[in-house]
Design a protein around this motif. Structure first.
Motif, PDB file in Angstrom:
ATOM      1  N   PRO A 271       0.434  -1.104   0.561  1.00  9.03           N
ATOM      2  CA  PRO A 271       0.255  -0.306  -0.036  1.00  9.03           C
ATOM      3  C   PRO A 271       0.853   1.294   0.292  1.00  9.03           C
ATOM      4  CG  PRO A 271      -0.586  -1.371   1.997  1.00  9.03           C
ATOM      5  CD  PRO A 271       0.385  -1.816   1.365  1.00  9.03           C
ATOM      6  N   VAL A 272       0.121   2.262  -0.204  1.00  9.74           N
ATOM      7  CA  VAL A 272       0.895   3.769   0.044  1.00  9.74           C
ATOM      8  C   VAL A 272       1.583   4.410   0.994  1.00  9.74           C
ATOM      9  CG1 VAL A 272      -0.041   4.211  -2.478  1.00  9.74           C
ATOM     10  CG2 VAL A 272      -1.349   4.557  -0.518  1.00  9.74           C
ATOM     11  N   TRP A 273       0.907   3.789   1.805  1.00 16.80           N
ATOM     12  CA  TRP A 273       1.509   3.931   3.287  1.00 16.80           C
ATOM     13  C   TRP A 273       2.419   3.102   3.727  1.00 16.80           C
ATOM     14  CZ3 TRP A 273      -0.495  -0.520   5.628  1.00 16.80           C
ATOM     15  CH2 TRP A 273      -2.090  -1.060   4.894  1.00 16.80           C
ATOM     16  N   VAL A 274       2.350   2.296   3.221  1.00 16.63           N
ATOM     17  CA  VAL A 274       3.440   1.194   4.419  1.00 16.63           C
ATOM     18  C   VAL A 274       4.844   2.175   3.729  1.00 16.63           C
ATOM     19  CG1 VAL A 274       4.988  -0.827   3.532  1.00 16.63           C
ATOM     20  CG2 VAL A 274       2.864  -0.563   3.661  1.00 16.63           C
ATOM     21  N   GLY A 275       5.493   1.916   4.802  1.00 17.47           N
ATOM     22  CA  GLY A 275       7.125   2.996   4.640  1.00 17.47           C
ATOM     23  C   GLY A 275       8.626   2.044   4.853  1.00 17.47           C
ATOM     24  N   THR A 276       9.425   2.037   5.582  1.00 16.69           N
ATOM     25  CA  THR A 276      10.329   1.473   5.466  1.00 16.69           C
ATOM     26  C   THR A 276      10.405  -0.102   6.513  1.00 16.69           C
ATOM     27  OG1 THR A 276      11.636   3.086   6.428  1.00 16.69           O
ATOM     28  CG2 THR A 276      12.740   0.702   7.253  1.00 16.69           C
ATOM     29  N   GLU A 277      10.896  -1.233   5.773  1.00 18.22           N
ATOM     30  CA  GLU A 277      10.692  -2.464   6.623  1.00 18.22           C
ATOM     31  C   GLU A 277      11.495  -2.764   7.662  1.00 18.22           C
ATOM     32  OE1 GLU A 277      10.337  -7.212   5.272  1.00 18.22           O
ATOM     33  OE2 GLU A 277      10.930  -5.761   3.963  1.00 18.22           O
ATOM     34  N   VAL A 278      10.760  -3.151   8.672  1.00 15.87           N
ATOM     35  CA  VAL A 278      11.371  -3.052   9.767  1.00 15.87           C
ATOM     36  C   VAL A 278      11.225  -4.768  10.743  1.00 15.87           C
ATOM     37  CG1 VAL A 278      10.987  -1.079  11.099  1.00 15.87           C
ATOM     38  CG2 VAL A 278       9.420  -2.299  11.011  1.00 15.87           C
ATOM     39  N   THR A 279      11.368  -5.643   9.568  1.00 17.86           N
ATOM     40  CA  THR A 279      11.098  -7.288   9.706  1.00 17.86           C
ATOM     41  C   THR A 279      12.214  -7.474  10.872  1.00 17.86           C
ATOM     42  OG1 THR A 279       9.697  -7.698   8.070  1.00 17.86           O
ATOM     43  CG2 THR A 279      10.714  -9.624   8.896  1.00 17.86           C
ATOM     44  N   HIS A 280      13.323  -7.718  10.234  1.00 17.00           N
ATOM     45  CA  HIS A 280      14.763  -7.648  10.426  1.00 17.00           C
ATOM     46  C   HIS A 280      15.308  -7.116  12.383  1.00 17.00           C
ATOM     47  CE1 HIS A 280      15.119 -11.087   8.408  1.00 17.00           C
ATOM     48  NE2 HIS A 280      14.885  -9.998   6.982  1.00 17.00           N
ATOM     49  N   GLU A 281      14.664  -5.794  12.504  1.00 17.32           N
ATOM     50  CA  GLU A 281      14.829  -5.080  13.139  1.00 17.32           C
ATOM     51  C   GLU A 281      13.785  -5.445  14.805  1.00 17.32           C
ATOM     52  OE1 GLU A 281      16.478  -1.588  13.459  1.00 17.32           O
ATOM     53  OE2 GLU A 281      16.861  -1.708  11.887  1.00 17.32           O
TER      54      GLU A 281
END
Length: 167
Positions: free
Chosen positions: A132-142
């Motif tokens: 979606p346009v509202w998704v920013g930085t991925e933090v899956t590995h944080e």
């Protein structure tokens, strides 16, 4: 064996709220020590008018083992009040359908106020997800964005550099 496969993201804005079709208040706490060596987390979660106990392997990344079982609401309330290690996490979860997926957006309160994280569950690690346009930085590995980490080191304790690191 149950395996949870999900990706986590920060959000660029709150335009997702217009598409939210369900919201549920959560309170959850951990029964396992937050410091030290452990292979799993044990969590009690109150989700609206129901409760469950959840055991997850402590792996950071796309997938990990997960087991979840319903428990009595009164028991859950007592466990959170008397057995939880660290602060109880309070959040509202919104569901937003986008493409083929339902996104879970958690807006945190209390010690984690100001943090909003979106998660999307997948069938396998290679599954394509329409962003979606509202998704920013991925933090899956944080690790710091995982609820167990937020229970130990809440968002309100982060300095401004830590809060802005992923933008």
């Amino acid at each position: 064996m149950a395996r949870e496969i999900e990706r986590k993201f920060l959000l660029t804005d709150d335009s997702w709220k217009a598409s939210a079709y369900q919201q549920t208040d959560f309170a959850q706490g951990y029964l396992t020590p937050l410091q030290g060596v452990s292979k799993s987390s044990v969590r009690i979660r109150i989700e609206g008018d129901s409760a469950n106990i959840n055991i997850k392997s402590l792996e950071i990344g796309l997938s990990r083992d997960e087991y979840e079982y319903p428990i009595d609401l009164a028991d859950a309330e007592k466990m959170l009040a008397t057995l939880a290690v660290g602060p109880v996490i309070k959040k509202t979860r919104y569901l937003v359908k986008h493409g083929e997926h339902v996104w879970e957006i958690d807006e945190f309160f209390g010690d984690n106020a100001g943090l909003v994280v979106a998660e999307v569950e997948m069938r396998d690690e290679d599954e394509k997800v329409e962003m979606p346009v509202w998704v920013g930085t991925e933090v899956t590995h944080e690790a710091r964005y995982y609820n167990i980490s937020l229970s130990e080191y809440p968002y309100q304790s982060w300095n401004e550099d830590e809060k802005n690191k992923n933008f």
